[in-house]
Design a protein around this motif. Structure first.
Motif, PDB file in Angstrom:
ATOM      1  N   ASP A 186      65.152  16.565  37.523  1.00  0.00           N
ATOM      2  CA  ASP A 186      64.042  17.792  37.728  1.00  0.00           C
ATOM      3  C   ASP A 186      62.648  17.752  37.836  1.00  0.00           C
ATOM      4  O   ASP A 186      62.409  17.666  36.702  1.00  0.00           O
ATOM      5  N   VAL A 187      62.245  16.985  38.656  1.00  0.00           N
ATOM      6  CA  VAL A 187      61.083  16.714  38.415  1.00  0.00           C
ATOM      7  C   VAL A 187      59.616  17.312  38.884  1.00  0.00           C
ATOM      8  O   VAL A 187      59.674  17.148  40.262  1.00  0.00           O
ATOM      9  N   LEU A 188      58.731  17.071  38.366  1.00  0.00           N
ATOM     10  CA  LEU A 188      57.711  18.296  39.249  1.00  0.00           C
ATOM     11  C   LEU A 188      56.479  17.242  38.833  1.00  0.00           C
ATOM     12  O   LEU A 188      56.014  16.441  38.271  1.00  0.00           O
ATOM     13  N   LEU A 189      55.762  17.081  40.138  1.00  0.00           N
ATOM     14  CA  LEU A 189      54.949  15.892  40.766  1.00  0.00           C
ATOM     15  C   LEU A 189      53.083  15.843  40.557  1.00  0.00           C
ATOM     16  O   LEU A 189      52.613  16.796  41.189  1.00  0.00           O
ATOM     17  N   TRP A 190      52.672  15.704  39.891  1.00  0.00           N
ATOM     18  CA  TRP A 190      50.952  15.834  39.372  1.00  0.00           C
ATOM     19  C   TRP A 190      50.582  15.274  40.832  1.00  0.00           C
ATOM     20  O   TRP A 190      51.789  13.670  41.045  1.00  0.00           O
ATOM     21  N   ASP A 191      50.076  15.184  42.032  1.00  0.00           N
ATOM     22  CA  ASP A 191      49.369  14.197  43.434  1.00  0.00           C
ATOM     23  C   ASP A 191      48.063  12.950  42.577  1.00  0.00           C
ATOM     24  O   ASP A 191      47.160  13.463  42.887  1.00  0.00           O
ATOM     25  N   GLY A 192      48.816  12.192  42.523  1.00  0.00           N
ATOM     26  CA  GLY A 192      48.124  10.779  42.496  1.00  0.00           C
ATOM     27  C   GLY A 192      48.641   9.820  43.091  1.00  0.00           C
ATOM     28  O   GLY A 192      49.888   9.878  42.894  1.00  0.00           O
ATOM     29  N   ALA A 193      47.391   8.790  43.229  1.00  0.00           N
ATOM     30  CA  ALA A 193      48.434   7.294  43.325  1.00  0.00           C
ATOM     31  C   ALA A 193      47.895   6.423  43.463  1.00  0.00           C
ATOM     32  O   ALA A 193      46.227   6.308  42.756  1.00  0.00           O
ATOM     33  N   CYS A 194      48.195   4.836  42.963  1.00  0.00           N
ATOM     34  CA  CYS A 194      47.053   3.504  42.995  1.00  0.00           C
ATOM     35  C   CYS A 194      47.035   2.842  44.441  1.00  0.00           C
ATOM     36  O   CYS A 194      47.500   2.775  45.245  1.00  0.00           O
ATOM     37  N   ILE A 195      45.741   2.447  44.330  1.00  0.00           N
ATOM     38  CA  ILE A 195      44.773   2.957  45.550  1.00  0.00           C
ATOM     39  C   ILE A 195      45.191   0.794  46.241  1.00  0.00           C
ATOM     40  O   ILE A 195      45.409   0.574  47.491  1.00  0.00           O
ATOM     41  N   VAL A 196      45.416   0.262  45.352  1.00  0.00           N
ATOM     42  CA  VAL A 196      46.376  -0.894  46.132  1.00  0.00           C
ATOM     43  C   VAL A 196      47.847  -0.491  46.275  1.00  0.00           C
ATOM     44  O   VAL A 196      47.972  -0.934  47.490  1.00  0.00           O
ATOM     45  N   HIS A 197      49.238  -0.302  45.655  1.00  0.00           N
ATOM     46  CA  HIS A 197      50.118   0.074  46.052  1.00  0.00           C
ATOM     47  C   HIS A 197      50.360   1.224  47.640  1.00  0.00           C
ATOM     48  O   HIS A 197      51.506   0.970  48.316  1.00  0.00           O
ATOM     49  N   GLU A 198      49.617   2.496  47.552  1.00  0.00           N
ATOM     50  CA  GLU A 198      49.983   3.266  47.698  1.00  0.00           C
ATOM     51  C   GLU A 198      49.360   2.341  49.710  1.00  0.00           C
ATOM     52  O   GLU A 198      49.804   3.006  50.676  1.00  0.00           O
ATOM     53  N   GLU A 199      48.468   1.186  49.636  1.00  0.00           N
ATOM     54  CA  GLU A 199      48.451   0.823  51.181  1.00  0.00           C
ATOM     55  C   GLU A 199      49.503   0.000  51.374  1.00  0.00           C
ATOM     56  O   GLU A 199      49.611  -0.784  53.376  1.00  0.00           O
ATOM     57  N   PHE A 200      50.815  -0.724  51.193  1.00  0.00           N
ATOM     58  CA  PHE A 200      51.882  -1.246  51.448  1.00  0.00           C
ATOM     59  C   PHE A 200      52.217  -0.576  52.789  1.00  0.00           C
ATOM     60  O   PHE A 200      52.284   0.135  53.187  1.00  0.00           O
ATOM     61  N   LYS A 201      52.602  -1.272  53.229  1.00  0.00           N
ATOM     62  CA  LYS A 201      53.236  -1.050  55.205  1.00  0.00           C
ATOM     63  C   LYS A 201      54.621  -1.313  55.128  1.00  0.00           C
ATOM     64  O   LYS A 201      54.962  -2.630  55.377  1.00  0.00           O
ATOM     65  N   ALA A 202      55.508  -0.650  55.718  1.00  0.00           N
ATOM     66  CA  ALA A 202      56.795  -1.204  55.672  1.00  0.00           C
ATOM     67  C   ALA A 202      57.052  -1.380  57.291  1.00  0.00           C
ATOM     68  O   ALA A 202      57.731  -2.333  56.941  1.00  0.00           O
ATOM     69  N   GLN A 203      55.944  -1.041  57.866  1.00  0.00           N
ATOM     70  CA  GLN A 203      56.242  -1.650  59.149  1.00  0.00           C
ATOM     71  C   GLN A 203      55.824  -3.172  59.096  1.00  0.00           C
ATOM     72  O   GLN A 203      56.851  -4.000  59.699  1.00  0.00           O
ATOM     73  N   GLY A 204      55.092  -3.461  58.515  1.00  0.00           N
ATOM     74  CA  GLY A 204      54.478  -4.869  57.683  1.00  0.00           C
ATOM     75  C   GLY A 204      55.908  -6.018  57.642  1.00  0.00           C
ATOM     76  O   GLY A 204      55.938  -6.958  57.816  1.00  0.00           O
ATOM     77  N   ILE A 205      56.407  -4.842  56.591  1.00  0.00           N
ATOM     78  CA  ILE A 205      56.768  -6.097  55.673  1.00  0.00           C
ATOM     79  C   ILE A 205      58.336  -6.131  56.845  1.00  0.00           C
ATOM     80  O   ILE A 205      59.048  -6.976  57.081  1.00  0.00           O
TER      81      ILE A 205
END
Length: 338
Positions: A186-205
């Motif tokens: 049971d995990v309550l999440l803060w809304d943050g992200a890494c600017i590098v990793h957030e940009e990876f694209k599934a379609q690109g992979i």
């Protein structure tokens, strides 16, 4: 908030080869004179990683950086990375001098989790055990019950879940979601992200897999869920390097900061590593997977830090003692479970 910080970043000037070699030799001499050791993260410039190796220092993920700095006998720790790493070193070794090439090198996760807002978030959910990622300020760590790195997050949350505890997680929502999916906690999440990793694209992979159909996909779980879903292995930087050794594939598509390629190519020279795309179709670059703050660490400001003791890290003593508790909890847990 994060974009405001990025706007002030400047490109590090290119240093001629002769000057770079002179700086390298000066740094080596200063490390001896100052009774100092260089600790560098996998995402820093390969030249700094090589220098750390050559001088008896450490190149590693943030968990091993923390352990190495705490246990090394040197009186001065020079941390090539981002500011939270220097703060962590100071918290664990308050008696040591901790220097960084620049104090401007921060992290989008740290910036996106201000201590006062985070503390209010915790106060609103007093029934939850507070687990924060290492990519946070000393003040946020001091508010936590546990600090974790990506290499130990799953094991810690799985353990806490087995004890019936509900988790408040910060700051990376993608890593937190991955931990939640893998453990069922049971995990309550803060809304943050890494600017590098957030940009990876599934379609690109997926597009890359058409070109390299036999390639394994290695992903850091700070990436979005659709990217992690494509992974043959999702894990921390050190776990990605281990997977590159262990998997039989001769080609690897890697979704994390390109700085890791120095160590990957060193450790697994017989394999080919391809950076996962961050740019969409029609972009001028295929991937921009480099942390702009990690790139601020360079030979010239490293030499200046040692020469003039610039970039010294200070952490309030009381704050440091409070932050030491969840950090020590993590290191003790790691010693028994990793």
């Amino acid at each position: 908030m994060v974009r405001d910080h990025l706007a002030h970043l400047h490109q590090h000037p290119v240093v001629p080869a002769e000057k770079r070699e002179a700086l390298r030799q000066r740094i080596k001499q200063l490390l001896i004179e100052r009774d100092a050791v260089l600790v560098a993260h996998y995402y820093t410039d390969p030249e700094l990683q090589a220098l750390a190796e050559e001088t008896g220092g450490c190149v590693s993920d943030s968990l091993e950086m923390a352990r190495f700095g705490r246990d090394h006998p040197a009186k001065t720790l020079v941390v090539a990375g981002v500011k939270f790493m220097g703060e962590t070193a100071k918290i664990l070794s308050p008696e040591k001098t901790v220097l960084m090439p620049t104090l401007e090198a921060t992290c989008s996760l740290d910036i996106g989790c201000p201590a006062d807002e985070f503390s209010a978030f915790c106060d609103a959910h007093p029934d939850r055990t507070v687990v924060v990622y290492a990519n946070t300020s000393a003040a946020v760590k001091a508010r936590a019950d546990w600090v974790v790195t990506s290499s130990i997050a799953l094991k810690v949350v799985d353990y806490l879940d087995s004890q019936g505890e509900k988790i408040l997680w910060a700051p990376d929502k993608h890593l937190g979601s991955y931990v939640q999916r893998e453990t069922g906690a049971d995990v309550l999440l803060w809304d943050g992200a890494c600017i590098v990793h957030e940009e990876f694209k599934a379609q690109g992979i997926l597009d890359l897999k058409k070109v390299y159909p036999d390639a394994a996909v290695l992903v850091h779980p700070e990436s979005p869920e659709p990217v992690v879903a494509l992974a043959d292995m999702a894990g921390s930087t050190s776990q990605i390097i281990q997977a590159a050794k262990d998997l039989p594939n001769k080609q690897m598509i890697v979704a994390t900061d390109q700085g890791i390629f120095y160590k990957l190519q060193q450790q697994v020279p017989d394999k080919e590593f391809i950076i996962a795309p961050t740019a969409g179709s029609g972009a001028t670059c295929r991937s921009c997977a480099n942390c702009p703050w990690m790139a601020m660490n360079a030979l010239d400001n490293l030499a200046d830090a040692l020469e003039n003791q610039t970039g010294e890290i200070f952490v309030d003593a009381d704050l440091g003692k409070r932050a030491m508790q969840p950090l020590t909890r993590m290191l003790d847990f790691a010693a028994k479970n990793l």
